[in-house]
Design a protein around this motif. Sequence first.
Motif, PDB file in Angstrom:
ATOM      1  N   ASP A  14       0.836  -1.200   0.000  1.00  0.00           N
ATOM      2  CA  ASP A  14       0.000   0.000   0.000  1.00  0.00           C
ATOM      3  C   ASP A  14       0.873   1.253   0.000  1.00  0.00           C
ATOM      4  O   ASP A  14       2.090   1.181   0.179  1.00  0.00           O
ATOM      5  CB  ASP A  14      -0.992  -0.008   1.164  1.00  0.00           C
ATOM      6  N   GLU A  15       0.248   2.387  -0.190  1.00  0.00           N
ATOM      7  CA  GLU A  15       0.969   3.665  -0.288  1.00  0.00           C
ATOM      8  C   GLU A  15       1.753   3.981   0.978  1.00  0.00           C
ATOM      9  O   GLU A  15       2.858   4.513   0.916  1.00  0.00           O
ATOM     10  CB  GLU A  15      -0.005   4.806  -0.601  1.00  0.00           C
ATOM     11  N   ARG A  16       1.177   3.670   2.119  1.00  0.00           N
ATOM     12  CA  ARG A  16       1.857   3.967   3.384  1.00  0.00           C
ATOM     13  C   ARG A  16       3.144   3.150   3.515  1.00  0.00           C
ATOM     14  O   ARG A  16       4.189   3.687   3.871  1.00  0.00           O
ATOM     15  CB  ARG A  16       0.928   3.692   4.551  1.00  0.00           C
ATOM     16  N   SER A  19       5.754   4.473   1.106  1.00  0.00           N
ATOM     17  CA  SER A  19       6.369   5.698   1.611  1.00  0.00           C
ATOM     18  C   SER A  19       7.413   5.395   2.679  1.00  0.00           C
ATOM     19  O   SER A  19       8.524   5.939   2.653  1.00  0.00           O
ATOM     20  CB  SER A  19       5.287   6.622   2.171  1.00  0.00           C
TER      21      SER A  19
END
Length: 94
Positions: A14-16, A19
């Motif tokens: 996922d994006e989290r 990051s």
Amino acid sequence: MQAADTALHDQPIDERRLSRLKWRCRRGLLENDLFIARFFERYEATLTQGQAQALETLMDLSDNDLLDLLLRRKEPEPELAGAGVAELLQLLRT
């Protein structure tokens, strides 16, 4: 690896997590950063849980050891290569 583990291993991150992974991949040597930046440019949209775990394993290495692997000065030790690192290393090197 069991079927459930394989399915999770192949799931996109996922994006989290992406990051956090990018932050974790910041290195002290510019040469390493260049390899890693190119990797993310090519593969971040399709990065899987297994690839992310292998990348985190590589990030535990010292900058010089990582650079030696990226430049093919040496190959990963057997205990390191078994964690999906060898496949990820090929992606980083190309």
